[in-house]
Design a protein around this motif. Structure first.
Motif, PDB file in Angstrom:
ATOM      1  N   MET A   1     -20.097  -5.839  -6.387  1.00  0.00           N
ATOM      2  CA  MET A   1     -19.007  -6.197  -5.492  1.00  0.00           C
ATOM      3  C   MET A   1     -18.072  -7.215  -6.162  1.00  0.00           C
ATOM      4  N   ALA A   2     -16.809  -7.129  -5.835  1.00  0.00           N
ATOM      5  CA  ALA A   2     -15.823  -8.064  -6.385  1.00  0.00           C
ATOM      6  C   ALA A   2     -14.932  -8.539  -5.240  1.00  0.00           C
ATOM      7  N   ARG A   3     -14.693  -9.830  -5.206  1.00  0.00           N
ATOM      8  CA  ARG A   3     -13.963 -10.403  -4.078  1.00  0.00           C
ATOM      9  C   ARG A   3     -12.590 -10.910  -4.514  1.00  0.00           C
ATOM     10  N   TYR A   4     -11.583 -10.666  -3.690  1.00  0.00           N
ATOM     11  CA  TYR A   4     -10.202 -11.043  -4.019  1.00  0.00           C
ATOM     12  C   TYR A   4      -9.577 -11.758  -2.820  1.00  0.00           C
ATOM     13  N   ARG A   5      -8.643 -12.640  -3.120  1.00  0.00           N
ATOM     14  CA  ARG A   5      -7.865 -13.302  -2.065  1.00  0.00           C
ATOM     15  C   ARG A   5      -6.400 -12.942  -2.262  1.00  0.00           C
ATOM     16  N   LEU A   6      -5.797 -12.395  -1.207  1.00  0.00           N
ATOM     17  CA  LEU A   6      -4.419 -11.921  -1.281  1.00  0.00           C
ATOM     18  C   LEU A   6      -3.520 -12.774  -0.400  1.00  0.00           C
ATOM     19  N   GLU A   7      -2.284 -12.931  -0.826  1.00  0.00           N
ATOM     20  CA  GLU A   7      -1.256 -13.531   0.030  1.00  0.00           C
ATOM     21  C   GLU A   7      -0.207 -12.464   0.274  1.00  0.00           C
ATOM     22  N   ILE A   8       0.048 -12.157   1.550  1.00  0.00           N
ATOM     23  CA  ILE A   8       1.004 -11.100   1.870  1.00  0.00           C
ATOM     24  C   ILE A   8       2.012 -11.615   2.891  1.00  0.00           C
ATOM     25  N   CYS A   9       3.159 -10.965   2.971  1.00  0.00           N
ATOM     26  CA  CYS A   9       4.186 -11.348   3.948  1.00  0.00           C
ATOM     27  C   CYS A   9       4.353 -10.277   4.996  1.00  0.00           C
ATOM     28  N   LYS A  10       4.708 -10.740   6.188  1.00  0.00           N
ATOM     29  CA  LYS A  10       5.061  -9.857   7.311  1.00  0.00           C
ATOM     30  C   LYS A  10       6.540 -10.095   7.597  1.00  0.00           C
ATOM     31  N   GLY A  11       7.363  -9.089   7.297  1.00  0.00           N
ATOM     32  CA  GLY A  11       8.806  -9.262   7.385  1.00  0.00           C
ATOM     33  C   GLY A  11       9.399  -8.804   8.705  1.00  0.00           C
ATOM     34  N   GLU A  12      10.716  -8.854   8.750  1.00  0.00           N
ATOM     35  CA  GLU A  12      11.446  -8.513   9.973  1.00  0.00           C
ATOM     36  C   GLU A  12      11.161  -7.082  10.434  1.00  0.00           C
ATOM     37  N   GLU A  13      10.983  -6.156   9.482  1.00  0.00           N
ATOM     38  CA  GLU A  13      10.786  -4.740   9.845  1.00  0.00           C
ATOM     39  C   GLU A  13       9.558  -4.513  10.709  1.00  0.00           C
ATOM     40  N   VAL A  14       8.560  -5.404  10.585  1.00  0.00           N
ATOM     41  CA  VAL A  14       7.295  -5.209  11.309  1.00  0.00           C
ATOM     42  C   VAL A  14       6.964  -6.397  12.208  1.00  0.00           C
ATOM     43  N   ARG A  15       7.944  -7.200  12.551  1.00  0.00           N
ATOM     44  CA  ARG A  15       7.648  -8.422  13.301  1.00  0.00           C
ATOM     45  C   ARG A  15       7.110  -8.139  14.698  1.00  0.00           C
ATOM     46  N   PHE A  16       7.427  -6.945  15.260  1.00  0.00           N
ATOM     47  CA  PHE A  16       6.989  -6.665  16.631  1.00  0.00           C
ATOM     48  C   PHE A  16       5.701  -5.854  16.704  1.00  0.00           C
ATOM     49  N   ILE A  17       5.029  -5.619  15.599  1.00  0.00           N
ATOM     50  CA  ILE A  17       3.724  -4.953  15.689  1.00  0.00           C
ATOM     51  C   ILE A  17       2.639  -6.012  15.911  1.00  0.00           C
ATOM     52  N   SER A  18       1.588  -5.609  16.587  1.00  0.00           N
ATOM     53  CA  SER A  18       0.505  -6.548  16.908  1.00  0.00           C
ATOM     54  C   SER A  18      -0.308  -6.869  15.651  1.00  0.00           C
ATOM     55  N   HIS A  19      -1.141  -7.883  15.770  1.00  0.00           N
ATOM     56  CA  HIS A  19      -1.996  -8.224  14.623  1.00  0.00           C
ATOM     57  C   HIS A  19      -2.945  -7.068  14.298  1.00  0.00           C
ATOM     58  N   LEU A  20      -3.445  -6.381  15.348  1.00  0.00           N
ATOM     59  CA  LEU A  20      -4.345  -5.250  15.127  1.00  0.00           C
ATOM     60  C   LEU A  20      -3.632  -4.136  14.354  1.00  0.00           C
ATOM     61  N   ASP A  21      -2.403  -3.812  14.733  1.00  0.00           N
ATOM     62  CA  ASP A  21      -1.653  -2.772  14.028  1.00  0.00           C
ATOM     63  C   ASP A  21      -1.280  -3.218  12.610  1.00  0.00           C
ATOM     64  N   PHE A  22      -1.031  -4.515  12.449  1.00  0.00           N
ATOM     65  CA  PHE A  22      -0.742  -5.056  11.120  1.00  0.00           C
ATOM     66  C   PHE A  22      -1.958  -4.858  10.201  1.00  0.00           C
ATOM     67  N   MET A  23      -3.150  -5.129  10.739  1.00  0.00           N
ATOM     68  CA  MET A  23      -4.371  -4.942   9.946  1.00  0.00           C
ATOM     69  C   MET A  23      -4.585  -3.461   9.619  1.00  0.00           C
ATOM     70  N   LYS A  24      -4.310  -2.572  10.621  1.00  0.00           N
ATOM     71  CA  LYS A  24      -4.498  -1.134  10.383  1.00  0.00           C
ATOM     72  C   LYS A  24      -3.530  -0.632   9.310  1.00  0.00           C
ATOM     73  N   ALA A  25      -2.278  -1.124   9.339  1.00  0.00           N
ATOM     74  CA  ALA A  25      -1.300  -0.723   8.322  1.00  0.00           C
ATOM     75  C   ALA A  25      -1.766  -1.154   6.936  1.00  0.00           C
ATOM     76  N   PHE A  26      -2.362  -2.334   6.865  1.00  0.00           N
ATOM     77  CA  PHE A  26      -2.867  -2.835   5.583  1.00  0.00           C
ATOM     78  C   PHE A  26      -4.050  -1.988   5.105  1.00  0.00           C
ATOM     79  N   GLU A  27      -4.947  -1.635   6.023  1.00  0.00           N
ATOM     80  CA  GLU A  27      -6.104  -0.803   5.657  1.00  0.00           C
ATOM     81  C   GLU A  27      -5.664   0.578   5.167  1.00  0.00           C
TER      82      GLU A  27
END
Length: 221
Positions: free
Chosen positions: A1-27
Motif C-alpha cells: 500500500m502507498a499513501r498520498y496527500r492531495l490538495e485540490i480546489c473546488k471552483g465556481e463550476e461546482v460550487r453548488f454540488i454537495s460534499h457527497l457529490d464532490f466526493m463521488k466526482a473525485f472517485e
C-alpha cells in the motif's frame, strides 16, 4: 500500500454540488484515470479516500485536503498528471505528496479553516468603514456570542465566539470583505454564515443570503 496527500480546489463550476457529490466526482475521476485505489476489507469494501473536512454547498475552496491510499506505489507526479486529465471542470489538483505510513489522518489533525467572504449590505442600508470596524471589534471583544443555527431538529442556539480565532474586514467598492479563521474538525465547527449572523446581531446590516464564501486554507495548530 502507498499513501498520498492531495490538495485540490473546488471552483465556481461546482460550487453548488454537495460534499457527497464532490466526493463521488473525485472517485469517478480516479477510476477514469486508472489509479489503483486501495479498498477496505469486509462485506462492503469502500475506497480508502478521506477528506479533511466537508465543504458546505455554495462554498468554493482553494485547498481541500484528501488522503488517498493506493494498492501500489506510483510517482506522485504521475498521480497528479493522470488525475488532471480525468477531473471535471471546476475540480483541480494543486499538489500530490507521498505520505509516511504513520502520518496521522487528516481528520485527526486539521482544526482550523481560513475563509474569505464577500457580502453586501441589505437593500437601502450603507456600511461604512468605521461601522464595519466597530462591529468586528465588538464581536472579538465578547466572551460569548450566541447565534441560531439550522439543524435537522430545527433551530438551535450555540455560542460560537470561542471558535472564531481571527476576524478582519475591509471594503471593496460596495462589497464588504471578511477574512476569518474558524474552528474545524472533531472538536466542533463554526461556519462563516455563523459569523455573519453574529455580526448582524451586533447591528451590522449584512445581506448574508447572497454571501460568497471561499475557503483559502486548512491547517492545524
Amino acid at each position: 500500500m502507498a499513501r498520498y496527500r492531495l490538495e485540490i480546489c473546488k471552483g465556481e463550476e461546482v460550487r453548488f454540488i454537495s460534499h457527497l457529490d464532490f466526493m463521488k466526482a473525485f472517485e469517478r475521476a480516479l477510476r477514469r484515470a486508472k489509479i489503483p485505489v486501495a479498498f477496505s476489507e469486509g462485506f462492503n469494501p469502500h475506497p480508502k479516500i478521506a477528506f479533511a473536512s466537508a465543504l458546505p454547498v455554495g462554498v468554493t475552496s482553494a485547498c481541500e485536503l484528501v488522503d488517498l491510499e493506493l494498492q501500489e506505489e506510483l510517482p506522485a507526479a504521475e498521480v497528479k498528471q493522470r488525475l488532471e486529465k480525468a477531473l471535471p471542470p471546476g475540480i483541480k489538483v494543486n499538489a500530490v505528496n507521498r505520505c509516511h505510513d504513520k502520518q496521522p489522518a487528516l481528520m485527526a489533525v486539521i482544526n482550523r479553516s481560513e475563509y474569505l467572504v464577500r457580502v453586501q449590505a441589505i437593500p437601502d442600508a450603507v456600511i461604512h468603514y468605521q461601522l464595519l470596524q466597530e462591529a468586528i471589534k465588538s464581536f472579538l471583544g465578547k466572551d460569548a456570542l450566541v447565534v441560531e443555527k439550522k439543524t435537522k431538529k430545527g433551530l438551535r442556539e450555540r455560542d460560537i465566539r470561542k471558535g472564531v480565532y481571527s476576524l478582519r474586514g475591509w471594503l471593496e467598492g460596495n462589497d464588504i470583505m471578511l477574512e476569518m479563521v474558524l474552528q474545524t474538525g472533531t472538536e466542533g465547527n463554526v461556519r462563516p454564515e455563523d459569523v455573519l449572523s453574529g455580526l448582524i446581531s451586533l447591528g451590522l446590516p449584512l445581506d448574508k443570503d447572497f454571501a460568497r464564501v471561499h475557503r483559502t486554507r486548512l491547517f492545524s495548530v
